[in-house]
Design a protein around this motif. Structure first.
Motif, mmCIF file in Angstrom:
data_model
loop_
_atom_site.group_PDB
_atom_site.id
_atom_site.type_symbol
_atom_site.label_atom_id
_atom_site.label_comp_id
_atom_site.label_asym_id
_atom_site.label_seq_id
_atom_site.Cartn_x
_atom_site.Cartn_y
_atom_site.Cartn_z
ATOM 1 N N THR A 1 0.795 -1.121 -0.082
ATOM 2 C CA THR A 1 0.118 0.021 0.088
ATOM 3 C C THR A 1 0.875 1.304 -0.057
ATOM 4 O O THR A 1 2.106 1.163 0.269
ATOM 5 C CB THR A 1 -0.770 0.066 1.303
ATOM 6 O OG1 THR A 1 -1.918 1.345 1.098
ATOM 7 C CG2 THR A 1 -0.402 0.123 2.709
ATOM 8 N N THR A 2 0.234 2.313 -0.493
ATOM 9 C CA THR A 2 0.900 3.743 -0.551
ATOM 10 C C THR A 2 0.339 4.416 0.748
ATOM 11 O O THR A 2 1.074 5.314 0.815
ATOM 12 C CB THR A 2 0.794 4.488 -1.688
ATOM 13 O OG1 THR A 2 -0.595 4.590 -1.836
ATOM 14 C CG2 THR A 2 1.448 3.820 -2.859
ATOM 15 N N ILE A 3 -0.510 4.022 1.388
ATOM 16 C CA ILE A 3 -0.862 4.696 2.348
ATOM 17 C C ILE A 3 -1.068 3.748 3.746
ATOM 18 O O ILE A 3 -1.629 2.888 3.962
ATOM 19 C CB ILE A 3 -2.702 5.044 2.220
ATOM 20 C CG1 ILE A 3 -2.695 5.980 1.103
ATOM 21 C CG2 ILE A 3 -3.229 5.731 3.581
ATOM 22 C CD1 ILE A 3 -4.068 6.341 0.760
ATOM 23 N N ASP A 4 -0.192 4.065 4.676
ATOM 24 C CA ASP A 4 0.560 3.444 5.943
ATOM 25 C C ASP A 4 -0.795 3.911 7.004
ATOM 26 O O ASP A 4 -1.213 2.858 7.971
ATOM 27 C CB ASP A 4 1.644 3.625 6.380
ATOM 28 C CG ASP A 4 2.607 2.527 5.766
ATOM 29 O OD1 ASP A 4 2.235 1.584 4.839
ATOM 30 O OD2 ASP A 4 3.790 2.945 5.634
ATOM 31 N N ASP A 5 -1.310 4.898 7.035
ATOM 32 C CA ASP A 5 -1.825 5.425 7.901
ATOM 33 C C ASP A 5 -3.306 6.199 7.358
ATOM 34 O O ASP A 5 -3.374 7.313 6.686
ATOM 35 C CB ASP A 5 -1.509 6.768 8.613
ATOM 36 C CG ASP A 5 -2.374 7.238 9.730
ATOM 37 O OD1 ASP A 5 -3.447 6.611 10.070
ATOM 38 O OD2 ASP A 5 -2.050 8.374 10.534
ATOM 39 N N GLY B 1 -4.943 -1.178 -0.122
ATOM 40 C CA GLY B 1 -4.792 -1.062 1.078
ATOM 41 C C GLY B 1 -5.426 0.040 1.898
ATOM 42 O O GLY B 1 -5.666 0.354 3.166
ATOM 43 N N TYR B 2 -6.464 0.941 1.331
ATOM 44 C CA TYR B 2 -7.021 2.101 1.772
ATOM 45 C C TYR B 2 -8.590 2.006 1.273
ATOM 46 O O TYR B 2 -9.343 2.242 2.067
ATOM 47 C CB TYR B 2 -6.528 3.488 1.057
ATOM 48 C CG TYR B 2 -7.090 4.512 1.544
ATOM 49 C CD1 TYR B 2 -7.446 4.996 2.893
ATOM 50 C CD2 TYR B 2 -7.844 5.172 0.441
ATOM 51 C CE1 TYR B 2 -8.046 6.239 3.006
ATOM 52 C CE2 TYR B 2 -8.764 6.407 0.500
ATOM 53 C CZ TYR B 2 -8.759 6.889 1.912
ATOM 54 O OH TYR B 2 -9.563 7.869 2.338
ATOM 55 N N ARG C 1 -8.225 -3.619 7.101
ATOM 56 C CA ARG C 1 -9.220 -3.716 8.209
ATOM 57 C C ARG C 1 -10.266 -2.287 7.977
ATOM 58 O O ARG C 1 -9.731 -1.383 7.995
ATOM 59 C CB ARG C 1 -8.717 -3.649 9.582
ATOM 60 C CG ARG C 1 -9.869 -3.455 10.538
ATOM 61 C CD ARG C 1 -9.092 -3.476 11.923
ATOM 62 N NE ARG C 1 -9.811 -2.712 12.921
ATOM 63 C CZ ARG C 1 -9.478 -2.415 14.209
ATOM 64 N NH1 ARG C 1 -8.194 -2.592 14.482
ATOM 65 N NH2 ARG C 1 -10.095 -1.805 15.026
ATOM 66 N N PRO C 2 -11.528 -2.783 7.430
ATOM 67 C CA PRO C 2 -12.352 -1.716 7.380
ATOM 68 C C PRO C 2 -12.615 -0.657 8.443
ATOM 69 O O PRO C 2 -12.901 -1.172 9.545
ATOM 70 C CB PRO C 2 -13.664 -2.292 6.720
ATOM 71 C CG PRO C 2 -13.240 -3.877 6.378
ATOM 72 C CD PRO C 2 -12.049 -4.058 7.167
ATOM 73 N N LYS D 1 -9.257 1.167 8.218
ATOM 74 C CA LYS D 1 -8.741 1.742 9.327
ATOM 75 C C LYS D 1 -7.193 1.300 9.400
ATOM 76 O O LYS D 1 -6.280 2.403 9.926
ATOM 77 C CB LYS D 1 -9.406 0.828 10.297
ATOM 78 C CG LYS D 1 -8.796 1.208 11.717
ATOM 79 C CD LYS D 1 -9.581 2.579 12.295
ATOM 80 C CE LYS D 1 -9.387 2.668 14.008
ATOM 81 N NZ LYS D 1 -10.180 3.826 14.381
ATOM 82 N N HIS D 2 -6.751 0.372 8.888
ATOM 83 C CA HIS D 2 -5.448 -0.239 8.700
ATOM 84 C C HIS D 2 -5.342 -0.958 7.545
ATOM 85 O O HIS D 2 -6.034 -1.789 7.256
ATOM 86 C CB HIS D 2 -4.837 -1.056 9.946
ATOM 87 C CG HIS D 2 -4.794 -0.286 11.239
ATOM 88 N ND1 HIS D 2 -4.171 0.675 11.636
ATOM 89 C CD2 HIS D 2 -5.751 -0.636 12.586
ATOM 90 C CE1 HIS D 2 -4.398 1.388 12.913
ATOM 91 N NE2 HIS D 2 -5.288 0.466 13.385
#
Length: 352
Positions: free
Chosen positions: A4-8, A238-239, A261-262, A338-339
């Motif tokens: 993913t490019t979005i960890d948070d 991932g987002y 995780r949604p 969420k993650h």
């Protein structure tokens, strides 16, 4: 390549619950990162107030009701400002009635900074796009001409599109790339429980491209001299995920893989006249998740048996109702994370 490019994900989407005060009220988000919202969708949880939508393209004093077909109205007493990590409310009971419980779902676009996009045919858009999060907000004036198009600025093909006529009584037009085998011919209304409908006047029987969304001449998307707003999303691994599933009518329902995780899940049965469902992981912090809000209705939150489990890499249906899990029925869903299931550093998340 990183998963993913979005960890948070809280940089780009957050859910906030709060209690209204009836007076000026600064609401601060709780995520790992600060989030200055550009689209805010709020709802009273314990009262039958409308779903309210505001964005920084149209201006924070311009309100649309998600569950109604009313034209946009000017309301300077609901959301008065956005800040670096939240928003400020005025005195309106729409989102700030004294002792009323509320939820606000928030997405970040480009911090309210817009530009003109001329990629469309005969229609220019005022757009703020966040290509990292795969989200753009567009405002434009319709032409009433079939096959005109609007530029979205995402640099990728949109998978979920919402268009709303601002000036007149009309519905919220929904495009979803998994809505039937030919989604460019079909649409749903966010304010209605109707099944998928076939009408070339919405998307001119053309799928969106990486630069434009093609419109038909229907009043819901492009009437001459009428103002519109459009929200467009493309999947980001991932987002976000905009998918479909088939129900089995069993409390041991299907598992739906999202790759994260949604934090937020909304869906609709497309094969029949059943309502929209909306869950999040803030109103419900443990499984099963069953605090239901319905975007097409102003109903208060209900704790019905529309159960799902939110898992580390998707969600599992735990109810047998036709609204979420009818046997052999088709559904579409939209979900934000969420993650991520695995971060860019290879760190896995866990179920709750």
């Amino acid at each position: 390549m990183a998963f993913t490019t979005i960890d948070d994900p809280s940089q780009y989407f957050q859910t906030k619950i709060y209690t209204g005060t009836g007076s000026s009220n600064a609401v601060t988000n709780d995520g790992n990162s600060d989030l200055q919202p550009d689209w805010i969708w709020g709802k009273a949880r314990n009262q039958t107030y409308n779903h309210n939508a505001f964005d920084t393209n149209r201006g924070l004093n311009k309100r649309l009701t998600v569950d109604q077909t009313d034209a946009e109205n000017t309301d300077s007493t609901t959301i008065t400002a956005v800040g670096s990590d939240g928003f400020t409310l005025g005195t309106s009971a729409n989102l700030n009635g004294s002792s009323v419980n509320y939820v606000a779902w928030q997405w970040k676009a480009n911090g309210g900074t817009t530009s003109t996009n001329t990629a469309g045919t005969n229609i220019d858009t005022t757009v703020q796009a966040n290509t990292t999060a795969g989200f753009s907000i567009m405002t434009y004036t319709g032409t009433g001409t079939d096959n005109d198009s609007i530029g979205h600025g995402l640099g990728a093909v949109p998978h979920w599109i919402i268009v709303r006529n601002r000036d007149e009584s009309n519905g919220w037009q929904i495009y979803h790339h998994k809505n039937t085998s030919a989604p460019e011919t079909d649409y749903l209304n966010l304010n209605s429980n109707s099944a998928t409908q076939d009408d070339s006047d919405r998307w001119s029987d053309q799928a969106p491209s990486s630069t434009v969304i093609t419109l038909g001449g229907n009043d819901g998307v492009s009437k001459s001299s009428v103002k519109y707003v459009c929200y467009a999303f493309t999947e980001i691994q991932g987002y976000s995920k905009f998918g479909s599933y088939t129900g089995n009518g069993n409390a041991d329902g299907a598992f739906v893989y999202t790759g994260f995780r949604p934090a937020w899940i909304m869906g609709k049965r497309t094969s029949g006249g059943h309502g929209w469902f909306l869950f999040d992981d803030v109103r419900d912090t443990f499984n099963p998740t069953n605090q239901l809000l319905e975007p097409h209705l102003n109903n208060a939150e209900t704790n019905d048996s529309f159960d799902i489990d939110i898992l580390s890499n998707g969600f599992k249906l735990r109810g047998s109702e036709n609204t979420i899990n009818g046997n052999g029925e088709s559904y579409i869903y939209m979900a934000f994370a969420k993650h991520p299931f695995v971060s860019s550093k290879g760190v896995p998340t866990t179920a709750r």
